[in-house]
Design a protein around this motif. Structure first.
Motif, PDB file in Angstrom:
ATOM      1  N   LYS A  71      61.008 -20.465 -50.855  1.00 57.16           N
ATOM      2  CA  LYS A  71      60.422 -19.165 -50.530  1.00 57.16           C
ATOM      3  C   LYS A  71      59.417 -19.343 -49.400  1.00 57.16           C
ATOM      4  N   ILE A  72      59.592 -18.564 -48.346  1.00 54.78           N
ATOM      5  CA  ILE A  72      58.686 -18.655 -47.201  1.00 54.78           C
ATOM      6  C   ILE A  72      57.325 -18.077 -47.565  1.00 54.78           C
ATOM      7  N   ALA A  73      56.281 -18.826 -47.217  1.00 53.83           N
ATOM      8  CA  ALA A  73      54.917 -18.372 -47.477  1.00 53.83           C
ATOM      9  C   ALA A  73      54.187 -17.998 -46.200  1.00 53.83           C
ATOM     10  N   GLU A  74      54.645 -18.561 -45.080  1.00 59.12           N
ATOM     11  CA  GLU A  74      53.899 -18.354 -43.838  1.00 59.12           C
ATOM     12  C   GLU A  74      54.792 -18.618 -42.643  1.00 59.12           C
ATOM     13  N   ALA A  75      54.611 -17.823 -41.595  1.00 59.00           N
ATOM     14  CA  ALA A  75      55.251 -18.090 -40.315  1.00 59.00           C
ATOM     15  C   ALA A  75      54.291 -18.921 -39.477  1.00 59.00           C
ATOM     16  N   ILE A  76      54.796 -20.002 -38.892  1.00 61.01           N
ATOM     17  CA  ILE A  76      53.960 -20.888 -38.096  1.00 61.01           C
ATOM     18  C   ILE A  76      54.111 -20.503 -36.625  1.00 61.01           C
ATOM     19  N   THR A  77      52.976 -20.299 -35.951  1.00 62.29           N
ATOM     20  CA  THR A  77      52.994 -19.925 -34.546  1.00 62.29           C
ATOM     21  C   THR A  77      52.319 -21.009 -33.712  1.00 62.29           C
ATOM     22  N   ASP A  78      52.494 -20.908 -32.389  1.00 56.31           N
ATOM     23  CA  ASP A  78      51.864 -21.882 -31.503  1.00 56.31           C
ATOM     24  C   ASP A  78      50.375 -21.612 -31.380  1.00 56.31           C
ATOM     25  N   ASP A  83      48.640 -20.258 -29.166  1.00 53.49           N
ATOM     26  CA  ASP A  83      48.292 -18.931 -28.656  1.00 53.49           C
ATOM     27  C   ASP A  83      48.673 -17.820 -29.626  1.00 53.49           C
ATOM     28  N   ASN A  84      49.290 -18.202 -30.731  1.00 55.49           N
ATOM     29  CA  ASN A  84      49.711 -17.238 -31.748  1.00 55.49           C
ATOM     30  C   ASN A  84      50.698 -16.214 -31.207  1.00 55.49           C
ATOM     31  N   LYS A  85      51.531 -16.658 -30.248  1.00 47.82           N
ATOM     32  CA  LYS A  85      52.476 -15.733 -29.642  1.00 47.82           C
ATOM     33  C   LYS A  85      53.921 -16.206 -29.754  1.00 47.82           C
ATOM     34  N   ARG A  86      54.127 -17.389 -30.279  1.00 45.20           N
ATOM     35  CA  ARG A  86      55.483 -17.915 -30.349  1.00 45.20           C
ATOM     36  C   ARG A  86      55.741 -18.503 -31.732  1.00 45.20           C
ATOM     37  N   ILE A  87      56.839 -18.100 -32.334  1.00 49.44           N
ATOM     38  CA  ILE A  87      57.233 -18.660 -33.620  1.00 49.44           C
ATOM     39  C   ILE A  87      57.747 -20.084 -33.405  1.00 49.44           C
ATOM     40  N   ILE A  88      57.182 -21.038 -34.136  1.00 47.52           N
ATOM     41  CA  ILE A  88      57.655 -22.414 -34.014  1.00 47.52           C
ATOM     42  C   ILE A  88      58.150 -22.971 -35.348  1.00 47.52           C
ATOM     43  N   GLY A  89      58.039 -22.177 -36.418  1.00 45.62           N
ATOM     44  CA  GLY A  89      58.529 -22.645 -37.713  1.00 45.62           C
ATOM     45  C   GLY A  89      58.062 -21.757 -38.846  1.00 45.62           C
ATOM     46  N   THR A 147      57.867 -27.625 -44.276  1.00 46.81           N
ATOM     47  CA  THR A 147      58.020 -26.767 -43.108  1.00 46.81           C
ATOM     48  C   THR A 147      59.420 -26.887 -42.537  1.00 46.81           C
ATOM     49  N   VAL A 148      59.851 -25.837 -41.859  1.00 44.01           N
ATOM     50  CA  VAL A 148      61.157 -25.801 -41.192  1.00 44.01           C
ATOM     51  C   VAL A 148      60.922 -25.317 -39.769  1.00 44.01           C
ATOM     52  N   ASP A 149      61.379 -26.080 -38.780  1.00 48.84           N
ATOM     53  CA  ASP A 149      61.228 -25.685 -37.382  1.00 48.84           C
ATOM     54  C   ASP A 149      62.052 -24.433 -37.098  1.00 48.84           C
ATOM     55  N   ALA A 150      61.544 -23.574 -36.235  1.00 44.29           N
ATOM     56  CA  ALA A 150      62.255 -22.345 -35.875  1.00 44.29           C
ATOM     57  C   ALA A 150      61.776 -21.849 -34.521  1.00 44.29           C
ATOM     58  N   ASP A 151      62.696 -21.388 -33.700  1.00 48.19           N
ATOM     59  CA  ASP A 151      62.309 -20.684 -32.485  1.00 48.19           C
ATOM     60  C   ASP A 151      62.770 -19.226 -32.527  1.00 48.19           C
ATOM     61  N   ALA A 152      63.417 -18.847 -33.620  1.00 47.36           N
ATOM     62  CA  ALA A 152      63.769 -17.442 -33.869  1.00 47.36           C
ATOM     63  C   ALA A 152      63.789 -17.238 -35.371  1.00 47.36           C
ATOM     64  N   ASP A 155      59.441  -6.092 -46.907  1.00 46.18           N
ATOM     65  CA  ASP A 155      58.079  -5.689 -46.584  1.00 46.18           C
ATOM     66  C   ASP A 155      57.075  -6.799 -46.877  1.00 46.18           C
ATOM     67  N   GLY A 156      57.373  -7.660 -47.860  1.00 48.04           N
ATOM     68  CA  GLY A 156      56.473  -8.754 -48.189  1.00 48.04           C
ATOM     69  C   GLY A 156      56.309  -9.747 -47.057  1.00 48.04           C
ATOM     70  N   ALA A 157      57.248  -9.744 -46.100  1.00 47.74           N
ATOM     71  CA  ALA A 157      57.169 -10.681 -44.982  1.00 47.74           C
ATOM     72  C   ALA A 157      56.038 -10.340 -44.027  1.00 47.74           C
ATOM     73  N   ARG A 158      55.491  -9.163 -44.130  1.00 45.41           N
ATOM     74  CA  ARG A 158      54.364  -8.803 -43.259  1.00 45.41           C
ATOM     75  C   ARG A 158      53.206  -9.768 -43.438  1.00 45.41           C
ATOM     76  N   SER A 159      53.037 -10.288 -44.637  1.00 49.96           N
ATOM     77  CA  SER A 159      51.919 -11.184 -44.918  1.00 49.96           C
ATOM     78  C   SER A 159      52.112 -12.576 -44.320  1.00 49.96           C
ATOM     79  N   TRP A 160      53.311 -12.888 -43.839  1.00 49.31           N
ATOM     80  CA  TRP A 160      53.574 -14.219 -43.294  1.00 49.31           C
ATOM     81  C   TRP A 160      52.855 -14.449 -41.973  1.00 49.31           C
ATOM     82  N   PHE A 161      52.434 -13.373 -41.310  1.00 54.92           N
ATOM     83  CA  PHE A 161      51.941 -13.480 -39.940  1.00 54.92           C
ATOM     84  C   PHE A 161      50.429 -13.312 -39.811  1.00 54.92           C
TER      85      PHE A 161
END
Length: 270
Positions: free
Chosen positions: A190-197, A199-205, A213-218, A228-234
Motif C-alpha cells: 500500500k502506497i503511503a507517500e509519493a517521493i518527489t525531487d 524541488d518538489n516538482k518531479r515524481i521520482i518514486g 520504495t519503488v522508483d517511478a517517473d510517472a 481520493d485517499g491518494a491526495r495525502s500522498w503528496f
C-alpha cells in the motif's frame, strides 16, 4: 455497467514518433516517454492501462495493490455489458466504444479464457400477490427462471448490443499479457507517500507502508473509490489544492508536477 476500459494513456505521456508501416500495413508501436511507470491499483482500470501499454506501446509497468489483481468490484461484479443503454447521455459514446473494446479483447485474449459471451437481456414484471401467469408469447418463452406470476415484460437488448464477461478472468488475462510480453511486475503493498525531487516538482518514486520504495517517473492512481485517499500522498500543501474525488467518471491531471500524475476513478460493472 462497466464502461471504462482505457485503450490509451493521455497524449502527454507519449512521445511523438514516426509511424512506420510494415507489409501488413499495421502501425508500429509508439514510444512511451517514461520508463518507470507505477500504477496504484490492481483493478480493471490499472490492468487495462498495463495491458494497452504493453500491447500498443511495448512498455512495462509496476502495479502496486494491497491485495493483488482484481481485488474488489473488478473481480466480483456481474460483468454485464450493454452497448447502447446510455445512448444520448454524456457517457454514451464511451459505453459504445467500451463494448466494442471488450469484443476485441475477447478475440485477442480468447473468449473462453475470459468467459466472454453475447446474450439477450429481458425485463420481466412479476406479480407479488400470486395472481400472475406464465409468460405468454415468444418474446419471453425462454425466461425459465421467471415462469410464474409474470404480468409483463420486454426484451432490452439482443446479442448485437448485450454481452457478459467474467471480470476477474479478464483482469487476470490482461495482467498475464502485460507480465509475459513486456515483463511488468506486481507488488503487494500500500502506497503511503509519493517521493518527489528536491524541488518538489518531479515524481521520482513512491514509499510503501512497510518503508520500502519503488522508483517511478510517472504515477497513475487507479484506486477506484479509494482514489481520493491518494491526495495525502503528496503532502498537505498539495493535498489542500487538489479537488476531492468522490464519484466515478472523474479524470484529474496534476498541474503541480512536471512529470505526469494521472488520477482516474473507474466505473464499475452492474
Amino acid at each position: 455497467r462497466w464502461c471504462c476500459t482505457v485503450p490509451n494513456l493521455p497524449k502527454k505521456i507519449l512521445i511523438s514518433s514516426r509511424i512506420k508501416v510494415n507489409h501488413n500495413r499495421r502501425k508500429a508501436k509508439t514510444m512511451v516517454a517514461y520508463s518507470k511507470i507505477v500504477i496504484a491499483g490492481g483493478g480493471v482500470i490499472g490492468n487495462s492501462i498495463s495491458y494497452y501499454l504493453a500491447k500498443r506501446h511495448g512498455a512495462s509497468c509496476t502495479i502496486i495493490d494491497p491485495v493483488g489483481i482484481a481485488p474488489a468490484a473488478s473481480g466480483k461484479a456481474g460483468g454485464f455489458l450493454a452497448k447502447d443503454w446510455s445512448e444520448g447521455s454524456p457517457i454514451g459514446e464511451l459505453m459504445s466504444r467500451s463494448f466494442d473494446l471488450h469484443a476485441e479483447q475477447a478475440d485477442d485474449l480468447g473468449a473462453e479464457k475470459i468467459d466472454y459471451r453475447r446474450l439477450e437481456a429481458a425485463a420481466v414484471m412479476m406479480a407479488s400477490n400470486g395472481s400472475g401467469r406464465k409468460p405468454a408469447g415468444k418474446k419471453l418463452e425462454g425466461v425459465e427462471w421467471a415462469d410464474v406470476n409474470v404480468v409483463g415484460g420486454n426484451i432490452l437488448g439482443r446479442e448485437d448490443t448485450i454481452a457478459q464477461v467474467h471480470p476477474k478472468k479478464l483482469c487476470e488475462a490482461m495482467w498475464n499479457y502485460s507480465k509475459e510480453s513486456v515483463g511488468s511486475t506486481l507488488i503487494l503493498g500500500k502506497i503511503a507517500e509519493a517521493i518527489t525531487d528536491s524541488d518538489n516538482k518531479r515524481i521520482i518514486g513512491v514509499r510503501l507502508e512497510d518503508g520500502s520504495t519503488v522508483d517511478a517517473d510517472a504515477l497513475i492512481v487507479a484506486c477506484g473509490p479509494w482514489t481520493d485517499g491518494a491526495r495525502s500522498w503528496f503532502g498537505s500543501e498539495v493535498e489542500d489544492k487538489m479537488p476531492r474525488m468522490y464519484g466515478i467518471k472523474v479524470t484529474f491531471y496534476s498541474c503541480y508536477f512536471s512529470t505526469m500524475v494521472y488520477f482516474t476513478l473507474n466505473c464499475c460493472y452492474s
